[in-house]
Design a protein around this motif. Structure first.
Motif, PDB file in Angstrom:
ATOM      1  N   TYR A 235      -1.910 -34.768  17.145  1.00 51.20           N
ATOM      2  CA  TYR A 235      -1.646 -35.551  15.944  1.00 51.20           C
ATOM      3  C   TYR A 235      -2.376 -34.958  14.736  1.00 51.20           C
ATOM      4  O   TYR A 235      -3.521 -34.514  14.845  1.00 51.20           O
ATOM      5  CB  TYR A 235      -2.121 -37.001  16.111  1.00 51.20           C
ATOM      6  N   VAL A 236      -1.718 -35.011  13.581  1.00 53.59           N
ATOM      7  CA  VAL A 236      -2.389 -34.804  12.307  1.00 53.59           C
ATOM      8  C   VAL A 236      -2.527 -36.178  11.684  1.00 53.59           C
ATOM      9  O   VAL A 236      -1.545 -36.784  11.248  1.00 53.59           O
ATOM     10  CB  VAL A 236      -1.601 -33.873  11.369  1.00 53.59           C
ATOM     11  N   THR A 237      -3.745 -36.708  11.666  1.00 51.61           N
ATOM     12  CA  THR A 237      -3.982 -38.040  11.127  1.00 51.61           C
ATOM     13  C   THR A 237      -4.413 -37.932   9.670  1.00 51.61           C
ATOM     14  O   THR A 237      -5.201 -37.058   9.305  1.00 51.61           O
ATOM     15  CB  THR A 237      -5.065 -38.781  11.925  1.00 51.61           C
ATOM     16  N   LEU A 238      -3.878 -38.809   8.832  1.00 54.81           N
ATOM     17  CA  LEU A 238      -4.191 -38.826   7.404  1.00 54.81           C
ATOM     18  C   LEU A 238      -4.972 -40.095   7.074  1.00 54.81           C
ATOM     19  O   LEU A 238      -4.584 -41.194   7.487  1.00 54.81           O
ATOM     20  CB  LEU A 238      -2.907 -38.754   6.565  1.00 54.81           C
ATOM     21  N   VAL A 252       3.297 -36.054  14.032  1.00 59.58           N
ATOM     22  CA  VAL A 252       3.439 -35.369  15.309  1.00 59.58           C
ATOM     23  C   VAL A 252       4.623 -34.422  15.191  1.00 59.58           C
ATOM     24  O   VAL A 252       5.755 -34.849  14.967  1.00 59.58           O
ATOM     25  CB  VAL A 252       3.678 -36.349  16.478  1.00 59.58           C
ATOM     26  N   ALA A 253       4.359 -33.132  15.346  1.00 55.29           N
ATOM     27  CA  ALA A 253       5.423 -32.148  15.194  1.00 55.29           C
ATOM     28  C   ALA A 253       6.265 -32.015  16.455  1.00 55.29           C
ATOM     29  O   ALA A 253       7.483 -32.068  16.406  1.00 55.29           O
ATOM     30  CB  ALA A 253       4.832 -30.790  14.821  1.00 55.29           C
ATOM     31  N   SER A 254       5.598 -31.845  17.585  1.00 57.46           N
ATOM     32  CA  SER A 254       6.324 -31.592  18.828  1.00 57.46           C
ATOM     33  C   SER A 254       5.411 -31.835  20.008  1.00 57.46           C
ATOM     34  O   SER A 254       4.190 -31.662  19.927  1.00 57.46           O
ATOM     35  CB  SER A 254       6.852 -30.153  18.865  1.00 57.46           C
ATOM     36  N   ALA A 255       6.007 -32.224  21.131  1.00 55.03           N
ATOM     37  CA  ALA A 255       5.244 -32.358  22.368  1.00 55.03           C
ATOM     38  C   ALA A 255       4.753 -31.010  22.858  1.00 55.03           C
ATOM     39  O   ALA A 255       3.866 -30.933  23.708  1.00 55.03           O
ATOM     40  CB  ALA A 255       6.101 -33.022  23.438  1.00 55.03           C
ATOM     41  N   ALA A 256       5.323 -29.923  22.287  1.00 56.88           N
ATOM     42  CA  ALA A 256       4.906 -28.576  22.665  1.00 56.88           C
ATOM     43  C   ALA A 256       3.581 -28.191  22.019  1.00 56.88           C
ATOM     44  O   ALA A 256       3.054 -27.115  22.286  1.00 56.88           O
ATOM     45  CB  ALA A 256       5.980 -27.567  22.262  1.00 56.88           C
ATOM     46  N   THR A 257       3.034 -29.051  21.164  1.00 57.35           N
ATOM     47  CA  THR A 257       1.756 -28.798  20.509  1.00 57.35           C
ATOM     48  C   THR A 257       0.762 -29.875  20.909  1.00 57.35           C
ATOM     49  O   THR A 257       0.445 -30.777  20.120  1.00 57.35           O
ATOM     50  CB  THR A 257       1.934 -28.765  18.978  1.00 57.35           C
ATOM     51  N   PRO A 258       0.249 -29.849  22.147  1.00 54.50           N
ATOM     52  CA  PRO A 258      -0.630 -30.923  22.608  1.00 54.50           C
ATOM     53  C   PRO A 258      -2.015 -30.890  21.996  1.00 54.50           C
ATOM     54  O   PRO A 258      -2.671 -31.920  21.871  1.00 54.50           O
ATOM     55  CB  PRO A 258      -0.683 -30.706  24.115  1.00 54.50           C
ATOM     56  N   ALA A 274      -0.561 -27.017  10.007  1.00 58.14           N
ATOM     57  CA  ALA A 274      -1.255 -27.421  11.230  1.00 58.14           C
ATOM     58  C   ALA A 274      -0.862 -26.432  12.324  1.00 58.14           C
ATOM     59  O   ALA A 274       0.310 -26.099  12.469  1.00 58.14           O
ATOM     60  CB  ALA A 274      -0.874 -28.846  11.634  1.00 58.14           C
ATOM     61  N   TRP A 275      -1.847 -25.973  13.088  1.00 57.89           N
ATOM     62  CA  TRP A 275      -1.539 -24.935  14.064  1.00 57.89           C
ATOM     63  C   TRP A 275      -2.338 -25.112  15.345  1.00 57.89           C
ATOM     64  O   TRP A 275      -3.383 -25.745  15.378  1.00 57.89           O
ATOM     65  CB  TRP A 275      -1.804 -23.550  13.476  1.00 57.89           C
ATOM     66  N   SER A 276      -1.774 -24.531  16.404  1.00 60.42           N
ATOM     67  CA  SER A 276      -2.416 -24.444  17.705  1.00 60.42           C
ATOM     68  C   SER A 276      -2.460 -22.974  18.099  1.00 60.42           C
ATOM     69  O   SER A 276      -2.225 -22.096  17.265  1.00 60.42           O
ATOM     70  CB  SER A 276      -1.656 -25.268  18.747  1.00 60.42           C
ATOM     71  N   ARG A 277      -2.727 -22.679  19.350  1.00 56.62           N
ATOM     72  CA  ARG A 277      -2.812 -21.283  19.778  1.00 56.62           C
ATOM     73  C   ARG A 277      -1.458 -20.584  19.765  1.00 56.62           C
ATOM     74  O   ARG A 277      -1.394 -19.353  19.652  1.00 56.62           O
ATOM     75  CB  ARG A 277      -3.398 -21.194  21.193  1.00 56.62           C
ATOM     76  N   ASN A 278      -0.376 -21.357  19.874  1.00 54.77           N
ATOM     77  CA  ASN A 278       0.939 -20.737  20.013  1.00 54.77           C
ATOM     78  C   ASN A 278       1.976 -21.249  19.012  1.00 54.77           C
ATOM     79  O   ASN A 278       3.156 -20.949  19.164  1.00 54.77           O
ATOM     80  CB  ASN A 278       1.480 -20.978  21.433  1.00 54.77           C
ATOM     81  N   ARG A 279       1.540 -22.005  17.989  1.00 58.83           N
ATOM     82  CA  ARG A 279       2.533 -22.587  17.104  1.00 58.83           C
ATOM     83  C   ARG A 279       1.899 -22.947  15.765  1.00 58.83           C
ATOM     84  O   ARG A 279       0.778 -23.449  15.708  1.00 58.83           O
ATOM     85  CB  ARG A 279       3.142 -23.830  17.764  1.00 58.83           C
ATOM     86  N   LEU A 280       2.645 -22.673  14.691  1.00 59.14           N
ATOM     87  CA  LEU A 280       2.241 -23.059  13.340  1.00 59.14           C
ATOM     88  C   LEU A 280       3.345 -23.920  12.737  1.00 59.14           C
ATOM     89  O   LEU A 280       4.506 -23.505  12.692  1.00 59.14           O
ATOM     90  CB  LEU A 280       2.009 -21.819  12.468  1.00 59.14           C
ATOM     91  N   ASP A 281       2.970 -25.116  12.298  1.00 56.39           N
ATOM     92  CA  ASP A 281       3.912 -26.025  11.631  1.00 56.39           C
ATOM     93  C   ASP A 281       3.483 -26.224  10.188  1.00 56.39           C
ATOM     94  O   ASP A 281       2.296 -26.464   9.911  1.00 56.39           O
ATOM     95  CB  ASP A 281       3.952 -27.387  12.331  1.00 56.39           C
ATOM     96  N   VAL A 290       8.523 -31.737   9.109  1.00 57.28           N
ATOM     97  CA  VAL A 290       8.199 -30.328   9.305  1.00 57.28           C
ATOM     98  C   VAL A 290       9.182 -29.473   8.522  1.00 57.28           C
ATOM     99  O   VAL A 290      10.396 -29.595   8.699  1.00 57.28           O
ATOM    100  CB  VAL A 290       8.222 -29.961  10.800  1.00 57.28           C
ATOM    101  N   TRP A 291       8.653 -28.619   7.649  1.00 56.41           N
ATOM    102  CA  TRP A 291       9.515 -27.782   6.808  1.00 56.41           C
ATOM    103  C   TRP A 291       9.961 -26.532   7.559  1.00 56.41           C
ATOM    104  O   TRP A 291      11.106 -26.125   7.469  1.00 56.41           O
ATOM    105  CB  TRP A 291       8.765 -27.413   5.540  1.00 56.41           C
ATOM    106  N   TRP A 292       9.032 -25.922   8.266  1.00 58.86           N
ATOM    107  CA  TRP A 292       9.382 -24.796   9.133  1.00 58.86           C
ATOM    108  C   TRP A 292       8.297 -24.601  10.180  1.00 58.86           C
ATOM    109  O   TRP A 292       7.192 -25.135  10.066  1.00 58.86           O
ATOM    110  CB  TRP A 292       9.622 -23.498   8.352  1.00 58.86           C
ATOM    111  N   THR A 293       8.639 -23.830  11.223  1.00 56.98           N
ATOM    112  CA  THR A 293       7.747 -23.611  12.362  1.00 56.98           C
ATOM    113  C   THR A 293       7.731 -22.134  12.719  1.00 56.98           C
ATOM    114  O   THR A 293       8.768 -21.459  12.672  1.00 56.98           O
ATOM    115  CB  THR A 293       8.205 -24.426  13.579  1.00 56.98           C
ATOM    116  N   LEU A 294       6.555 -21.635  13.057  1.00 60.74           N
ATOM    117  CA  LEU A 294       6.400 -20.278  13.544  1.00 60.74           C
ATOM    118  C   LEU A 294       5.831 -20.366  14.955  1.00 60.74           C
ATOM    119  O   LEU A 294       4.719 -20.850  15.157  1.00 60.74           O
ATOM    120  CB  LEU A 294       5.449 -19.494  12.631  1.00 60.74           C
ATOM    121  N   ALA A 295       6.621 -19.931  15.944  1.00 64.28           N
ATOM    122  CA  ALA A 295       6.215 -20.035  17.347  1.00 64.28           C
ATOM    123  C   ALA A 295       5.910 -18.649  17.899  1.00 64.28           C
ATOM    124  O   ALA A 295       6.828 -17.879  18.204  1.00 64.28           O
ATOM    125  CB  ALA A 295       7.308 -20.714  18.161  1.00 64.28           C
ATOM    126  N   MET A 296       4.642 -18.333  18.019  1.00 65.54           N
ATOM    127  CA  MET A 296       4.177 -17.090  18.628  1.00 65.54           C
ATOM    128  C   MET A 296       2.670 -17.201  18.833  1.00 65.54           C
ATOM    129  O   MET A 296       2.023 -18.060  18.213  1.00 65.54           O
ATOM    130  CB  MET A 296       4.530 -15.871  17.764  1.00 65.54           C
TER     131      MET A 296
END
Length: 391
Positions: A235-238, A252-258, A274-281, A290-296
């Motif tokens: 979650y990104v909480t505001l 919440v962008a996706s369940a793929a970003t736990p 907001a980003w994790s090890r494998n995804r940038l939203d 979500v405007w766009w996503t980079l998955a790598m």
């Protein structure tokens, strides 16, 4: 390999150019066991690079002149020589952040206990607030907080614009996220000394906040300082920074970003990254989508605090040694600039250029057909490798 590589060497004398060969400096770097946990931090006024130096120190480095400007002692400790030195737990600076005008510096340092005197898993952690002395241009320690979070601190973030409060100083805020499942809001107060006009500063803990039993990782303030974003799990909480009593909303962008590892408002825009090890939203805060996503696989993400730019170091293939370093705008996932870098990437930043005398290049926009200015005309892209190389 990127061209024009320079080296950040721990313990170099202040103001002296490094003349050693790359092989010598690489060897000196390998002899150090401390990692660059601070990453690359851009000082907001001098635009110098701040990163880990000697144990318990920060080094200030000018990448354009390849010169060490200063060494800042964060932790004082007795040096031990001989055989006992190998068993001595040296202090380490984990995190450093600056206020938007460079007046305040916040650091987190830690040191594990010696197994002969206590449990080896025990770690001493200290949060310190430093104020810049305008007379000698050195940071002076103002407040030290012992064990600000149980099991350590994950991240720090200063409020860009302080809240003005009647009779209670400027109300500048700083947020720390901890491995104890909470984030804490620290507030600056100024008080006049009794019988004197001298002003004394102190940082106090105003709030301790938890959310659904999740782990907070990163935090960031909006440009006007009114909104605080904290990454809890996926979650990104505001939050309203003036109260922080309950979240205004949770994105919440996706369940793929736990588990998010970073969050930041992109300067000069209405977007949040907001980003994790494998995804940038990248979120559009006007639409809440979500405007766009980079998955790598991502290695480092830097969000420019002033302009609408972000830099991303990513690997096209997991466990690859070739990284793609991209400079993007928040409105499009199509990179303005893409560079290939062979070898590891520890951190990547965009540093405001000292002058705008660089050649004015341009790039076509495949979406609109317009020509966009070169984002590196007014910014320098700096890459830090695990061995201490700087481009």
């Amino acid at each position: 390999m990127l061209q024009g590589l320079k080296f950040a060497e721990r313990g170099a004398a202040v103001g002296i150019n490094i003349q050693r060969s790359p092989e010598q400096i690489r060897l000196a770097r390998k002899l150090e066991t401390d990692s660059f946990t601070t990453g690359l931090i851009v000082h907001p006024t001098s635009h110098a690079l701040v990163l880990n130096g000697d144990p318990g120190h920060l080094q200030v480095f000018n990448h354009t002149t390849d010169r060490h400007l200063a060494s800042i002692e964060i932790v004082s400790f007795n040096r031990v020589g001989g055989i006992a030195a190998s068993d001595f737990q040296k202090p380490h600076v984990d995190i450093v952040q600056y206020s938007s005008d460079g007046t305040w510096m916040a650091t987190v340092d830690s040191r594990g206990s010696d197994s002969a005197y206590g449990p080896s898993a025990t770690v001493e952690t200290y949060l310190k607030f430093w104020r810049l002395d305008t007379h000698d241009q050195k940071y002076k320690l103002i407040t030290r907080v012992d064990s600000p979070h149980v099991r350590g601190v994950c991240a720090l973030a200063f409020q860009p614009v302080p809240r003005r409060k009647q009779g209670r100083g400027d109300g500048l805020l700083c947020v720390s996220t901890g491995r104890d499942g909470a984030f804490r809001v620290w507030e600056l107060e100024s008080r006049e000394a009794v019988g004197s006009t001298e002003i004394h500063y102190i940082w106090i803990c105003r709030n301790t906040v938890r959310f659904r039993g999740l782990q907070p990782r990163s935090a960031a303030f909006s440009a006007d300082g009114s909104t605080l974003a904290v990454a809890f799990g996926g979650y990104v909480t505001l939050w309203d920074s003036s109260t922080c009593t309950a979240p205004v909303c949770a994105l919440v962008a996706s369940a793929a970003t736990p588990n998010l590892s970073g969050v930041a408002f992109i300067g000069g825009s209405n977007f949040l990254a907001a980003w994790s090890r494998n995804r940038l939203d990248v979120w559009n805060m006007l639409t809440g989508s979500v405007w766009w996503t980079l998955a790598m696989p991502l290695q480092s993400v830097f969000v420019h605090p002033k302009t609408s730019l972000l830099a991303v170091a990513a690997y096209q293939i997991p466990d690859s040694t070739i990284a793609s370093i991209m400079v993007l705008e928040p409105t499009s996932p199509v990179p303005l600039v893409t560079l290939r870098h062979t070898g590891g990437v520890e951190s990547v930043v965009l540093v405001p250029a000292e002058s705008s005398s660089k050649s004015s290049l341009s790039h076509p926009n495949s979406e609109s057909g317009l020509v966009r200015p070169d984002p590196l005309q007014n910014n320098s892209l700096v890459v830090l490798t695990p061995t201490g190389l700087l481009n």
